[in-house]
Design a protein around this motif. Structure first.
Motif, PDB file in Angstrom:
ATOM      1  N   LYS A 135       0.794  -1.249   0.004  1.00 54.79           N
ATOM      2  CA  LYS A 135       0.110  -0.091  -0.032  1.00 54.79           C
ATOM      3  C   LYS A 135       0.802   1.345  -0.165  1.00 54.79           C
ATOM      4  O   LYS A 135       0.573   2.173  -0.670  1.00 54.79           O
ATOM      5  CB  LYS A 135      -0.933  -0.117   1.434  1.00 54.79           C
ATOM      6  CG  LYS A 135      -1.993   1.170   1.252  1.00 54.79           C
ATOM      7  CD  LYS A 135      -2.803   1.068   2.472  1.00 54.79           C
ATOM      8  CE  LYS A 135      -3.652   2.261   2.513  1.00 54.79           C
ATOM      9  NZ  LYS A 135      -4.577   2.381   3.787  1.00 54.79           N
ATOM     10  N   THR A 136       1.815   1.417   0.726  1.00 56.78           N
ATOM     11  CA  THR A 136       2.815   2.479   1.017  1.00 56.78           C
ATOM     12  C   THR A 136       3.385   2.733  -0.453  1.00 56.78           C
ATOM     13  O   THR A 136       3.660   4.109  -0.803  1.00 56.78           O
ATOM     14  CB  THR A 136       3.767   2.341   2.116  1.00 56.78           C
ATOM     15  OG1 THR A 136       3.217   2.130   3.098  1.00 56.78           O
ATOM     16  CG2 THR A 136       4.781   3.383   2.351  1.00 56.78           C
ATOM     17  N   ARG A 137       3.954   1.725  -1.092  1.00 59.34           N
ATOM     18  CA  ARG A 137       4.614   1.943  -2.273  1.00 59.34           C
ATOM     19  C   ARG A 137       3.511   2.110  -3.449  1.00 59.34           C
ATOM     20  O   ARG A 137       3.972   2.360  -4.595  1.00 59.34           O
ATOM     21  CB  ARG A 137       5.612   0.855  -2.639  1.00 59.34           C
ATOM     22  CG  ARG A 137       6.640   0.545  -1.429  1.00 59.34           C
ATOM     23  CD  ARG A 137       7.433  -0.448  -1.877  1.00 59.34           C
ATOM     24  NE  ARG A 137       8.455  -0.803  -0.735  1.00 59.34           N
ATOM     25  CZ  ARG A 137       9.587  -1.421  -0.638  1.00 59.34           C
ATOM     26  NH1 ARG A 137       9.784  -2.101  -1.740  1.00 59.34           N
ATOM     27  NH2 ARG A 137      10.129  -1.638   0.485  1.00 59.34           N
ATOM     28  N   LYS A 160       8.757  10.471  -4.507  1.00 61.00           N
ATOM     29  CA  LYS A 160       8.891   9.575  -3.309  1.00 61.00           C
ATOM     30  C   LYS A 160      10.253   8.779  -3.293  1.00 61.00           C
ATOM     31  O   LYS A 160      10.658   8.360  -4.468  1.00 61.00           O
ATOM     32  CB  LYS A 160       7.531   8.766  -3.272  1.00 61.00           C
ATOM     33  CG  LYS A 160       6.398   9.594  -2.937  1.00 61.00           C
ATOM     34  CD  LYS A 160       5.028   8.655  -2.704  1.00 61.00           C
ATOM     35  CE  LYS A 160       3.865   9.710  -2.348  1.00 61.00           C
ATOM     36  NZ  LYS A 160       2.847   8.910  -2.393  1.00 61.00           N
ATOM     37  N   ILE A 161      10.389   8.281  -2.131  1.00 62.19           N
ATOM     38  CA  ILE A 161      11.724   7.689  -2.076  1.00 62.19           C
ATOM     39  C   ILE A 161      11.636   6.033  -1.644  1.00 62.19           C
ATOM     40  O   ILE A 161      11.027   6.193  -0.362  1.00 62.19           O
ATOM     41  CB  ILE A 161      12.907   8.377  -1.245  1.00 62.19           C
ATOM     42  CG1 ILE A 161      13.255   9.431  -1.796  1.00 62.19           C
ATOM     43  CG2 ILE A 161      14.211   7.528  -1.000  1.00 62.19           C
ATOM     44  CD1 ILE A 161      14.001  10.609  -0.710  1.00 62.19           C
ATOM     45  N   GLY A 200       2.321   5.946  -8.781  1.00 62.09           N
ATOM     46  CA  GLY A 200       2.999   5.092  -7.737  1.00 62.09           C
ATOM     47  C   GLY A 200       4.153   4.217  -8.104  1.00 62.09           C
ATOM     48  O   GLY A 200       5.028   4.649  -8.989  1.00 62.09           O
ATOM     49  N   TRP A 201       4.053   2.943  -7.985  1.00 61.12           N
ATOM     50  CA  TRP A 201       5.257   2.064  -8.210  1.00 61.12           C
ATOM     51  C   TRP A 201       5.384   1.877  -9.676  1.00 61.12           C
ATOM     52  O   TRP A 201       6.440   1.684 -10.277  1.00 61.12           O
ATOM     53  CB  TRP A 201       5.110   0.713  -7.503  1.00 61.12           C
ATOM     54  CG  TRP A 201       6.379  -0.232  -7.475  1.00 61.12           C
ATOM     55  CD1 TRP A 201       6.680  -1.013  -8.154  1.00 61.12           C
ATOM     56  CD2 TRP A 201       7.330   0.028  -6.685  1.00 61.12           C
ATOM     57  NE1 TRP A 201       7.936  -1.571  -7.876  1.00 61.12           N
ATOM     58  CE2 TRP A 201       8.261  -0.807  -6.864  1.00 61.12           C
ATOM     59  CE3 TRP A 201       7.621   1.025  -5.546  1.00 61.12           C
ATOM     60  CZ2 TRP A 201       9.431  -0.919  -6.231  1.00 61.12           C
ATOM     61  CZ3 TRP A 201       8.795   0.857  -4.742  1.00 61.12           C
ATOM     62  CH2 TRP A 201       9.899   0.088  -5.240  1.00 61.12           C
ATOM     63  N   ASN A 202       4.131   1.872 -10.564  1.00 61.04           N
ATOM     64  CA  ASN A 202       4.384   1.529 -11.705  1.00 61.04           C
ATOM     65  C   ASN A 202       4.938   2.847 -12.542  1.00 61.04           C
ATOM     66  O   ASN A 202       5.721   2.668 -13.661  1.00 61.04           O
ATOM     67  CB  ASN A 202       3.001   1.190 -12.398  1.00 61.04           C
ATOM     68  CG  ASN A 202       2.422  -0.075 -12.004  1.00 61.04           C
ATOM     69  OD1 ASN A 202       3.367  -1.034 -11.738  1.00 61.04           O
ATOM     70  ND2 ASN A 202       1.129  -0.381 -12.148  1.00 61.04           N
TER      71      ASN A 202
END
Length: 249
Positions: A135-137, A160-161, A200-202
């Motif tokens: 969820k966070t990532r 975001k890191i 986000g991650w994608n």
């Protein structure tokens, strides 16, 4: 791109089966539109000629230090986008990406300096992370996605890191800042224009692979103090008797 710090020490090999009809088509064409694609012709010949051939495109992932990873990749010529050669390259990239458990791969990572990338984030990867990490990532499934001659536009400039890894820097990871949202535009494997909004991650995967097409590796933009050998604990536990494989057998 690999899925953050979850590097694997062992690798499994698979064979790539090329349809006979496609081979005959390739053999007839003698495709030489660009110097990069000349290597295709040599490789294709090696599929039916006897003797070893160790030229790109590779069935393994190139490693940092290989000059191909520092070149700005060339555009795929318009007349080549839907050619059998490029279709086969996309298939090889997809196979290598899946073989090495990546979520993205750029053509230079198999030795071809052309602007092609593939991405895929499978649902089964959910099991590799805690629900909080997932969820966070901002992780979400992403079906197999192919872009030829992609362009990237940032749509959310918030950075975001998170830890990030790469099969071209196998065995290591580091924290890397990335934009939260991007828009990819380019051609699909059928030569049609398409665009894809990612967050986000994608979005991180897309930025990572676009970097590869521009000769940039995540080590160029990482937080250097976080650069970590992902198997350091195994090294200590096994008194240094640990090796990182660069091939699958």
């Amino acid at each position: 791109m690999h899925t953050s710090g979850h590097q694997l020490l062992e690798v499994i090999d698979t064979d790539f089966e090329i349809p006979e009809m496609l081979l005959h088509s390739i053999q007839r064409r003698g495709f030489t539109t660009t110097s990069q694609l000349t290597s295709f012709a040599r490789w294709y010949r090696g599929l039916w000629e006897k003797g070893p051939l160790n030229e790109p495109p590779y069935n393994h992932v190139t490693q940092i230090g290989d000059p191909v990873l520092r070149q700005k990749s060339s555009l795929v010529p318009p007349e080549a986008v839907t050619s059998p050669e490029v279709r086969l390259l996309v298939k090889l990239m997809t196979d290598v990406m899946r073989k090495y458990d990546c979520v993205g791969l750029a053509a230079p990572q198999i030795g071809i300096s052309l602007r092609i990338l593939v991405m895929e984030f499978k649902e089964k990867l959910r099991d590799e992370y805690t629900s909080i990490e997932y969820k966070t990532r901002e992780m979400n499934t992403l079906p197999l996605t192919v872009f030829i001659n992609p362009e990237l536009k940032v749509t959310n400039f918030e950075k975001k890191i998170f830890p990030e890894a790469c099969q071209s820097v196998r065995g290591y990871s580091a924290e890397v800042p990335r934009y939260s949202g991007v828009l990819l535009r380019g051609l699909d494997e059928n030569g049609f224009q398409k665009e894809l909004s990612l967050k986000g991650w994608n979005a991180r995967i897309a930025q990572h692979e676009m970097n590869h097409l521009n000769g940039i590796i995540y080590t160029d933009i990482m937080n250097r103090k976080t650069f970590t050998c992902t198997c350091w604990q195994a090294v200590n536990a096994n008194r240094g008797r640990v090796s990182i494989g660069f091939h699958k057998k």
